[in-house]
Write an enzyme that holds these catalytic residues in place. Structure first.
Site, short mmCIF file in Angstrom:
data_model
loop_
_atom_site.label_atom_id
_atom_site.label_comp_id
_atom_site.label_asym_id
_atom_site.label_seq_id
_atom_site.Cartn_x
_atom_site.Cartn_y
_atom_site.Cartn_z
N GLU A 57 17.45 -46.22 -145.52
CA GLU A 57 16.71 -45.52 -144.90
C GLU A 57 17.26 -44.16 -144.93
O GLU A 57 16.74 -43.16 -144.39
CB GLU A 57 16.40 -46.01 -143.54
CG GLU A 57 15.20 -47.06 -143.51
CD GLU A 57 14.92 -47.97 -142.07
OE1 GLU A 57 15.70 -47.68 -141.32
OE2 GLU A 57 14.04 -48.64 -142.20
N GLU A 93 27.25 -67.02 -149.80
CA GLU A 93 28.13 -66.45 -148.65
C GLU A 93 29.29 -67.22 -148.51
O GLU A 93 30.41 -66.83 -147.67
CB GLU A 93 27.26 -66.79 -147.23
CG GLU A 93 27.06 -67.93 -146.92
CD GLU A 93 26.39 -68.10 -145.46
OE1 GLU A 93 27.11 -68.53 -144.58
OE2 GLU A 93 25.38 -67.41 -145.32
#
Length: 273
Positions: free
Chosen positions: A81, A112
């Protein structure tokens, strides 16, 4: 101090399946109301990190978010953004997630748990001492993130983190940790809820404060935003009208000519001096 995963502690609520829809929504909302208060307690920690990021970015540095699962996705959202909001390049704020782009939509099993891949992912972006890396992990125990920050420390790269447990392994390897203690989740262990909300709030604070410090906002307006749709073009015209006290017709012509709100304002000022 002993490490206790408050994000994994039992919910204060039980027999959720017996609650009405109204009760479920009200109780979730009551828990969510506590999150901004928890964030307010760590503003000094956020301030230290933002100040250091700004120093490095003014010297050509970049900001990296690195995480897994929900935490990784939140970092990617915030990074993505920044270009449309502040008109910066796509490689100034970068979000990385364990498992790569596939993991944005689908969980990648055991990604992960790799202690080496995070650093490898950062190296693909030619990470340097001017850059800042923020590890995001609600639990504060994600190996992918911890391994990446350890290597950053070894290479004299500034590290920060956003976690929701105090004194976590991630905090202990971060030079400037941010620990937002939101407590147990409404659904036990579902850290996409309050913990995720807290992380989102802090990411908003970091990127917005950094960009304002870098001069990407004028007054309270996004004068460097990308004009990528009709709504944003209209917003740009209104900014110019307000700043220069001109008609919508003049504002539209200025924006069409300069393709940027800031440039439109600056060039109009110069023309009329």
């Amino acid at each position: 101090m002993d490490f206790i995963k408050t994000t994994e502690q039992d919910s204060k609520y039980d027999h959720l399946e017996k609650m009405t829809v109204s009760e479920l929504l009200t109780n979730i909302n009551n828990e969510d109301k506590t999150v901004p208060f928890a964030v307010s307690k760590v503003i000094p920690q956020i301030e230290k990190l933002v100040s250091e990021i700004v120093i490095r970015m003014k010297n050509g540095g970049r900001l990296f978010y690195i995480g897994a699962g929900t935490s990784g996705r939140l970092g990617i959202v915030d990074a993505s953004e920044c270009p449309p909001t502040f008109g910066v390049s796509h490689d100034l704020v970068v979000g990385l997630i364990a498992g790569g782009d596939t993991a944005i939509r689908k969980a990648v099993e055991f990604a992960e748990d790799d202690t080496h891949q995070g650093w490898k992912d950062l190296q693909e972006h030619s990470i340097s001492e001017n850059d800042t890396v923020i590890g995001i992990a609600a639990s504060g125990t994600t190996p992918y993130v911890i391994g990446a920050l350890k290597e950053c420390n070894n290479h004299n790269i500034l590290t920060g983190c956003i976690t929701c447990n105090r004194n976590s392994p991630l905090s202990n390897v971060s030079k400037l940790p941010i620990e937002i203690i939101v407590g147990s989740e409404f659904v036990t262990g579902s850290s996409r809820m309050k913990a995720g909300t807290a992380q989102k709030l802090v990411l908003n604070m970091i990127s917005t404060a950094v960009m304002i410090q870098l001069g990407k906002v004028k007054g309270n307006k996004m004068v460097d935003m990308q004009l990528s749709n009709h709504k944003l073009v209209e917003r740009g015209e209104k900014m110019i009208m307000s700043e220069l006290q001109v008609s919508q017709q003049i504002a539209k012509k200025l924006l069409e000519k300069h393709k940027n709100v800031r440039k439109a304002i600056l060039n109009y000022d110069k023309k009329n001096k």
